[in-house]
Write a protein that holds these residues in place. Structure first.
Motif, short mmCIF file in Angstrom:
data_model
loop_
_atom_site.label_atom_id
_atom_site.label_comp_id
_atom_site.label_asym_id
_atom_site.label_seq_id
_atom_site.Cartn_x
_atom_site.Cartn_y
_atom_site.Cartn_z
N GLY A 140 0.83 -1.20 0.00
CA GLY A 140 0.00 0.00 0.00
C GLY A 140 0.87 1.25 0.00
N ALA A 141 1.90 1.24 0.83
CA ALA A 141 2.80 2.40 0.90
C ALA A 141 3.51 2.59 -0.44
CB ALA A 141 3.80 2.21 2.02
N LEU A 142 3.94 1.47 -1.02
CA LEU A 142 4.63 1.55 -2.32
C LEU A 142 3.68 2.12 -3.38
CD1 LEU A 142 7.06 0.84 -4.14
CD2 LEU A 142 6.06 -1.41 -4.46
N MET A 143 2.41 1.73 -3.30
CA MET A 143 1.44 2.24 -4.28
C MET A 143 1.31 3.76 -4.18
SD MET A 143 -1.38 -0.76 -4.01
CE MET A 143 -2.73 0.20 -4.65
N ILE A 144 1.34 4.28 -2.96
CA ILE A 144 1.26 5.74 -2.80
C ILE A 144 2.47 6.39 -3.45
CG2 ILE A 144 1.18 7.65 -1.14
CD1 ILE A 144 -0.24 5.78 0.80
N VAL A 145 3.65 5.80 -3.19
CA VAL A 145 4.89 6.35 -3.76
C VAL A 145 4.82 6.32 -5.29
CG1 VAL A 145 7.37 5.96 -3.98
CG2 VAL A 145 6.29 5.73 -1.76
N LEU A 146 4.43 5.18 -5.84
CA LEU A 146 4.38 5.04 -7.30
C LEU A 146 3.37 6.00 -7.91
CD1 LEU A 146 4.60 1.15 -7.55
CD2 LEU A 146 6.27 2.76 -8.47
N TRP A 147 2.24 6.16 -7.22
CA TRP A 147 1.21 7.07 -7.74
C TRP A 147 1.74 8.51 -7.76
CZ3 TRP A 147 -2.83 6.56 -10.58
CH2 TRP A 147 -3.77 7.58 -10.67
N CYS A 148 2.35 8.92 -6.67
CA CYS A 148 2.89 10.29 -6.60
C CYS A 148 3.95 10.49 -7.68
CB CYS A 148 3.50 10.56 -5.23
SG CYS A 148 2.29 10.65 -3.93
N LEU A 149 4.83 9.50 -7.83
CA LEU A 149 5.89 9.61 -8.84
C LEU A 149 5.27 9.73 -10.23
CD1 LEU A 149 8.49 6.98 -7.60
CD2 LEU A 149 8.85 9.44 -7.79
N ALA A 150 4.27 8.90 -10.50
CA ALA A 150 3.62 8.94 -11.82
C ALA A 150 2.98 10.31 -12.04
CB ALA A 150 2.58 7.83 -11.92
N VAL A 151 2.33 10.84 -11.00
CA VAL A 151 1.66 12.14 -11.12
C VAL A 151 2.69 13.23 -11.41
CG1 VAL A 151 0.37 13.90 -9.83
CG2 VAL A 151 -0.29 11.50 -9.66
N LEU A 152 3.78 13.24 -10.64
CA LEU A 152 4.77 14.30 -10.80
C LEU A 152 5.44 14.23 -12.17
CD1 LEU A 152 6.42 14.50 -7.25
CD2 LEU A 152 4.49 15.74 -8.16
N HIS A 153 5.75 13.01 -12.61
CA HIS A 153 6.40 12.87 -13.93
C HIS A 153 5.42 13.20 -15.05
CE1 HIS A 153 9.49 10.87 -11.55
NE2 HIS A 153 10.31 11.13 -12.57
N ALA A 154 4.16 12.80 -14.88
CA ALA A 154 3.15 13.12 -15.91
C ALA A 154 2.96 14.64 -15.99
CB ALA A 154 1.83 12.43 -15.57
#
Lengths: 415, 681
Positions: free
Chosen positions: B590-604
């Protein structure tokens, strides 16, 4: 320099681009989510194998809501699984690693403004690399030691091996071991021939069952009945450690004069099964893979405490003597305080006070990249701190400028 | 203004609707049960009992804490409303537990069991039981059938029951609960009805343990005819028989060796004493250890058994303790409540002397914590602040609005002060860092959200972050209260061995929890943006839109920073504790999913794939990922972080639905505006 539209340049742009980065992140996100949802039914071990193993190039998620409902108008499709193939997490991570190196470190615009980002990317590269090294080269097992006893080996949590040894004067000689790797991949219908050039026989492993029971059977016609016992395959346990493997081995003597002998091996039974070949007695055991340690552990004291009046553990501790190279050293291993030595790390993982003497279970891990995540963390903290710190600083100064401007314009308006 | 009114109405409908739904779900009966012979406890008794130390859940705690959580388990609420001769009375948890221990006859009359689905009782049948269960239950079928008929007539679907009302069906209910447990040991895999039956069985069992526990001190041992009486009053005390046990045992031994049969009166006496001893053997710790090395407050029954078996090391101390409690019972029976309070005080002083001043201070401090009720008071303040914000919202840029906002800010700061004080107080009592369980995360997220949003408000001065801080504070305090009631477990109980590391609890757990807060705050800010644009509240103010986007983007960065650091710190902790950096545990995932989501948002965002609308839509969706990681994974009942709750998943699904609806609204609006359309007719 390469031209802008040459193939290598296009490839470089593709592999270093944001598009690939975002795709990889979203794929990893979806894979993590699906694998989490699959865990309650399939167990961690199975899910890890399906989603995260290097061999898992692709995965088809298998969840109850990915099956079509049993509705009459769906005709032949009713109850069928919706197939959504997704790339395996290992593959996606490898692509992301390449993307990070090319885009996040090489292609990124260099300058003070981006220094934090570059540092963070560098830390993520090292974190992914640490993960790769751990996945590829780390090994783990568990060592159980009773108080006042010595142990110099650990056992695998999951993998089984077959040990074969000659019995001389009632004692086992050095064993020949069928390694875990070829056994792991076996299915119930598969057979695996194992050559023993130094022994007067080979063996053929068949009917491998990852989880099984032994039942009595009086069906003499059934080839799987050995000495009135038969293996019965059972559903795999969600916790892989709870699975009890079993199999049959056919002993094939090199001297073709003797016929083959069939034995039934069952993991939870530690006693070997014996057979006489060419007048010599051989013992066969299906046992969790044994991992010899380059040192011995003498458990001097093992302490376990529970909170008063509860079954909630409050404290586990083991005082040990590590014996290696004719030298001895005393250590205290506690929860959160492992012992590190010669590339191995021993952790207090289990404790049992139910027997006459207390027993400690030490998780043993050999991981060349053991401490790399820690260093990656420090680097990423630094990078993110610099980057977001600069952003926050910029935001605050801009906001205060805007607030001042608004205040002065409202003051002018008032005048 | 129309947009503002719509937003105002939507907020009222949403919050009011949810509030009404909660009330409807929790208000069990509007008419309190009439218990005419009930005598309300005098304040002297309640005050004396409140800080009396007991041991429960692995720690020494005040009677008030234990009583509160026991009431939550049995009654689904801390207090109980009854009617005494037409007068309404609200009984505190201490009063009800005093009844259970010292006035069991009255306790059995109290409507103590909350039952949400009466069918689990009225559908009980003798046929439900296996032959074996039937044999052991000793049920009178006629009485059972009559009782079921009576309950069908007199009770609502959701109602409260007294023990006496259930007395004739208890045996069948307990046998059925036992049977269900045997068939399916995991509650999570049971059907809702079966789980409710098992839960009710557990409640009844707990109640029975409570009402029978103090039998050893009731000083009412029956002295049958034929027993040589020396001093009847003394002989009715169990302490008398424990003291005389060696003589008694010798007499019985001699009787046995001479071949004589045991007289009936003696047999009955022994049976009675044996019952009292075994009833006191249930795990309720009221007597501190006699030996300094011991940590467990051994149940009185086990202490008596030690003495009976010949170990008289602590016999004198045990007898003295039992005598004090017997005196208390006699005082209550013969002299009244004031005398009882005096005897109870003697008992309290006696245990407090033994446990030492440090433990007594902590117990006293916890009573203070209970009395202050920090988080409930903070909730009340937030509700007032929220009302002010709503009024301010209706009349923007007016003096009234500014006054409302200032008052709301003042109240929010006051509530924040209370929450910080509450957390600090908990840390002092628990002697650990602030977060160790799910309840801790709720109050911590609430507190940090209010703090961070107030700081954002200080920087932006647009009253948006202020409103959000009040809303998040209110929502978290409400959630904390609901969770506490639903879980009914003492959230200050000690942590398991592997979590006992203040360093890691203060670093990994705190950072990851701040990450959750960041994700929720970002979603909240973005939801405000989306509603402001869709309803036209922003009046086309591009500066406002830009500022909101920058704040939301900043919050996503904030979330990434804390989630990433927290996740990696967790990995390092796991490496130190279990020998592996990553174990694909659902909570880790779950924590990793938050990290990946934030990273995807920032890069997008950097790549220009998402712009102003996009960043807000994905930021709102991020709340679902936080909810999944924070709550949903706990219900999967696997992994090292599993808290194993079963109920309440409906609320999580409701939250997911709401967030998805807001995202869809944003997407439709973005689509309209991207095609040059207008969001207003």
């Amino acid at each position: 320099m390469l031209g802008k539209n040459t193939w290598p340049a296009r490839l470089f742009r593709f592999f270093s681009g944001y598009g690939l980065a975002v795709t990889c992140m979203l794929l990893l996100f979806v894979l993590t989510w699906l694998s989490t949802l699959e865990q309650p039914a399939k167990g961690l071990y199975e899910v890890q194998k399906r989603y995260y193993d290097a061999e898992a190039w692709y995965v088809i998620p298998d969840l109850p809501w990915l099956y079509l409902p049993n509705l009459s108008w769906l005709a032949g499709l009713a109850g069928k699984q919706i197939i959504i193939p997704l790339p395996g997490a290992y593959l996606v991570s490898a692509v992301l690693f390449v993307n990070l190196c090319l885009g996040g470190i090489i292609r990124i615009r260099k300058g003070w403004k981006n220094i934090g980002v570059i540092i963070s990317h560098f830390s993520m590269v090292s974190l992914l690399f640490a993960g790769f090294v751990a996945h590829k080269y780390s090994k783990e097992g568990i060592m159980y030691v009773l108080e006042d006893e010595v142990s110099d080996f650990a056992q695998s949590y999951y993998d089984y091996t077959i040990e074969v040894c000659e019995i001389v004067d009632g004692k086992k000689t050095a064993p020949y071991v069928v390694p875990a790797e070829p056994l792991k991949g076996l299915d119930t219908d598969d057979t695996q021939l194992v050559d023993f050039p130094k022994l007067p026989f080979d063996i053929e492993v068949s009917s491998w069952m990852r989880n099984s029971n032994v039942v009595k059977s009086y069906d003499e016609e059934d080839p799987l009945v050995v000495d009135g016992l038969r293996l019965l395959q059972t559903e795999n346990a969600v916790t892989e450690e709870e699975n009890a493997a079993g199999c049959y081995i056919d002993i094939l003597p090199h001297d073709s004069g003797e016929g083959k002998t069939r034995l039934l091996l069952y993991g939870p039974v530690p006693d070997p099964v014996t057979a006489t070949i060419n007048g010599k007695i051989y013992a066969f055991t299906l046992v969790r893979e044994i991992w010899p340690m380059p040192f011995q552990v003498l458990l001097d004291e093992s302490v376990g405490e529970y909170y008063p009046g509860t079954q909630k553990p409050s404290f586990f501790m083991s005082k040990i003597t590590r014996i290696a190279d004719k030298s001895e050293k005393k250590f205290t291993i506690k929860m959160n305080e492992p012992m590190r030595y010669d590339g191995y790390t021993l952790y207090q993982a289990r404790w049992s006070g139910e027997m006459e003497r207390a027993q400690s279970g030490f998780a043993i891990v050999k991981n060349p990249s053991d401490q790399w995540p820690k260093w990656s963390l420090y680097v990423s903290m630094l990078g993110l701190f610099i980057h977001f710190g600069m952003k926050l600083g910029g935001f605050i100064s801009q906001s205060s400028r805007a607030n001042r401007k608004a205040a002065s314009s409202s003051a002018k308006g008032a005048v | 203004m129309l947009g503002r009114w719509i937003a105002f109405c939507l907020a009222i409908i949403f919050i009011g609707g949810y509030g009404l739904l909660t009330i409807r779900k929790n208000v069990v009966s509007d008419k309190p049960a009439e218990i005419s012979q009930y005598q309300v406890w005098k304040s002297e008794v309640v005050d004396t009992s409140r800080d009396m130390a007991i041991q429960d859940g692995g720690r020494v705690k005040p009677f008030s804490t234990w009583a509160g959580f026991t009431m939550l388990q049995l009654h689904g609420a801390r207090s109980m409303r009854i009617s005494v001769d037409g007068e309404k009375e609200k009984l505190s948890p201490e009063e009800v537990m005093l009844d259970c221990l010292f006035r069991p006859k009255l306790a059995k009359e109290l409507p103590i069991f909350r039952v949400d689905n009466s069918e689990i009782i009225t559908s009980l049948s003798m046929d439900d039981l296996s032959e074996e269960s039937l044999k052991h239950s000793g049920v009178d079928e006629a009485k059972f059938t009559a009782a079921i008929q009576e309950l069908r007539k007199s009770k609502d679907r959701r109602d409260r029951y007294s023990y006496n009302e259930l007395a004739d069906v208890v045996s069948v209910l307990l046998a059925k609960a036992h049977q269900l447990r045997k068939e399916q040991p995991e509650k999570a895999k049971m059907t809702v009805d079966n789980r409710q039956t098992v839960d009710l069985g557990e409640k009844i069992w707990l109640f029975m343990k409570l009402v029978f526990h103090m039998d050893f001190a009731r000083a009412d041992v029956a002295i049958k005819e034929g027993t040589p009486v020396i001093n009847k009053e003394n002989m009715q005390r169990m302490s008398y028989w424990i003291r005389s046990f060696p003589i008694l045992a010798q007499a019985v031994k001699e009787m046995n060796s001479s071949g004589g049969a045991m007289p009936e009166h003696l047999e009955e006496l022994f049976g009675d004493l044996q019952n009292r001893m075994s009833r006191a053997s249930e795990d309720i710790g009221i007597i501190p250890p006699y030996d300094e090395k011991e940590k467990e407050w051994t149940p009185v029954g086990e202490r008596i058994e030690e003495v009976v078996k010949g170990d008289r090391t602590h016999a004198a101390q045990l007898i003295a303790d039992i005598e004090i409690l017997e005196n208390a019972f006699l005082a209550l029976r013969n002299e009244g409540q004031i005398a009882f309070a005096g005897e109870l005080d003697i008992w309290k002083k006696s245990i407090h002397e033994r446990i030492g001043s440090d433990a007594v201070n902590i117990v006293g401090s916890e009573v203070g914590y209970n009395r202050w009720n920090y988080f409930y008071n903070a909730l009340v303040i937030f509700i007032f602040a929220f009302v002010l914000i709503m009024f301010g919202w209706l009349a923007p840029r007016t003096l009234g609005s500014r006054i409302c906002n200032w008052m709301a800010a003042f109240l929010a700061i006051a509530a924040l002060g209370l929450m910080i004080a509450g957390i600090v107080h908990r840390c002092i009592i628990m002697e650990r860092s602030p977060i160790g369980n799910l309840y801790d995360t709720i109050i911590f997220i609430g507190t940090t959200a209010v703090l961070v949003m107030l700081l954002v408000e200080l920087m932006t001065k647009r009253a948006v972050a202020l409103g959000l801080s009040v809303f998040m504070g209110m929502a978290c305090m409400f959630l904390a209260r609901r969770y506490e009631i639903g879980d009914a477990k003492d959230h200050m109980d000690p942590l398991v061995a592997v979590l006992k590391s203040n360093f890691w609890l203060s670093t990994h757990v705190v950072t990851i929890t701040i990450g959750y807060m960041g994700g929720l705050a970002a979603a909240g800010l973005s939801a405000v943006y989306l509603f402001a644009r869709v309803l036209g509240i922003d009046e086309g103010d591009k500066k406002f839109r830009r500022a909101m986007t920058r704040i939301a983007y900043g919050m996503v960065c904030f979330t990434l920073f804390f989630s990433l650091i927290g996740t990696v710190l967790g990995g390092i902790w796991a490496n130190d504790s279990w020998g592996r950096f990553w174990g694909w545990d659902p909570k880790e995932n779950g924590a990793l999913m938050i990290v990946l989501w934030c990273l995807a948002v920032l890069h997008a965002r950097l790549a220009g794939y998402i712009k102003e609308w996009g960043i807000h839509i994905v930021s709102v969706f991020g709340a679902n990922i936080v909810a999944f990681s924070w709550w949903h994974v706990n219900s999967l009942s696997i992994g090292l972080h599993s808290y194993g709750f079963i109920d309440g998943l409906g609320v999580i699904w409701g939250f997911y639905g709401l967030m998805v609806a807001i995202c869809l609204m944003g997407m439709i609006a973005a689509l309209i505006t991207s095609r040059g359309g207008s969001l207003r007719p």
